[in-house]
Design an enzyme around this catalytic site. Structure first.
Site, PDB file in Angstrom:
ATOM      1  N   HIS A  85      -1.447  -9.822  -3.941  1.00 25.32           N
ATOM      2  CA  HIS A  85      -1.428  -8.384  -4.239  1.00 25.32           C
ATOM      3  C   HIS A  85      -1.998  -8.182  -5.644  1.00 25.32           C
ATOM      4  O   HIS A  85      -1.784  -9.016  -6.529  1.00 25.32           O
ATOM      5  CB  HIS A  85       0.007  -7.850  -4.151  1.00 25.32           C
ATOM      6  N   GLU A 150      -7.260  -3.166  -0.456  1.00 27.80           N
ATOM      7  CA  GLU A 150      -6.519  -2.224  -1.301  1.00 27.80           C
ATOM      8  C   GLU A 150      -7.300  -2.008  -2.595  1.00 27.80           C
ATOM      9  O   GLU A 150      -7.179  -2.815  -3.526  1.00 27.80           O
ATOM     10  CB  GLU A 150      -5.144  -2.795  -1.675  1.00 27.80           C
TER      11      GLU A 150
END
Ligand code: 13P
Length: 225
Positions: A85, A150
């Site tokens: 992430h 993302e």
């Protein structure tokens, strides 16, 4: 579709238990994956959602203080794990070598890795994505990895790319890894989902919205329209 709920570092235990109760009656044809803080993994009891984590140790079980190994996660029923992430890359300096080890360890224990990639600034999408995808080439059975696009500038900001911009990146990823599922994350909510639907996408990764069960329900309804 797969809808991954990334709670990030939120909720105390009482809040988590209340939150989990609110998710009990969510019914959806989509695959829902809850990624709570690790301290609540053993509290998870929902049958309508699968269990995921937000990170994993790059190492096997052993003398690695503070880390949680894939084998340990497996023993708690974890079946998905977010890897790389942007918040972990940025604040915890995760590098490509760590990510490769994490993905390999997860695959060994049959936990599906969700590899996050995405550009920091609003330009350069393809170049960054291309270099972040490199590690997958060195991994056996990499078709099992879910790729989460993302864009970092869209995370938690309320800013979202246009669907054309998303599709440009997703087509690029699918061109390189045609067998992998690809999902989108970054400020997705029950309102903008209208503009973020695409036949190229296999799902969504939700941060802020994951913490709001009522709005999450609306999101799931909109997804089916
Ligand atoms: P937001 O949905 O809060 O923008 O977060 C996205 C995200 O980082 C999910 O992993």
């Amino acid at each position: 579709m797969i809808v991954v709920l990334n709670n990030k570092s939120n909720l105390n235990q009482e809040q988590f238990l209340g939150y989990q109760k609110q998710l009990e009656d969510i019914i959806s044809d989509h695959k829902l994956v809850l990624c709570p803080s690790n301290i609540y993994l053993a509290d998870f009891y929902l049958e309508n959602l699968s269990l995921g984590v937000q990170n994993v140790s790059p190492y096997e079980e052993g003398a690695y203080t503070g880390e949680i190994a894939s084998s340990q996660l497996k023993s708690l029923g974890v079946s998905y794990a977010i890897v790389g992430h942007s918040e972990r890359r940025l604040y915890f300096h995760e590098n490509e070598m760590d990510l490769k080890k994490k993905i390999e360890s997860l695959l060994k224990y049959e936990i599906i890795p969700i590899l996050c990639i995405g550009e920091m600034e609003k330009q350069d999408g393809l170049r960054v994505v291309e270099s972040q995808l490199e590690i997958l080439k060195a991994i056996d059975k990499n078709e099992q990895v879910i790729i989460a696009y993302e864009p970092v500038w869209a995370i938690g900001t309320g800013q979202v790319p246009t669907i054309e911009e998303v599709e440009k990146v997703i087509s690029f990823i699918k061109g390189k890894f045609p067998q992998n599922s690809v999902i989108y994350g970054g400020s997705v909510n029950e309102e903008n989902i209208y503009n973020l639907k695409s036949s190229l996408l296999n799902g969504y990764l939700l941060g802020g919205l994951s913490l709001k069960p009522d709005r999450l329900r609306q999101f799931l309804n909109q997804l089916d329209r």
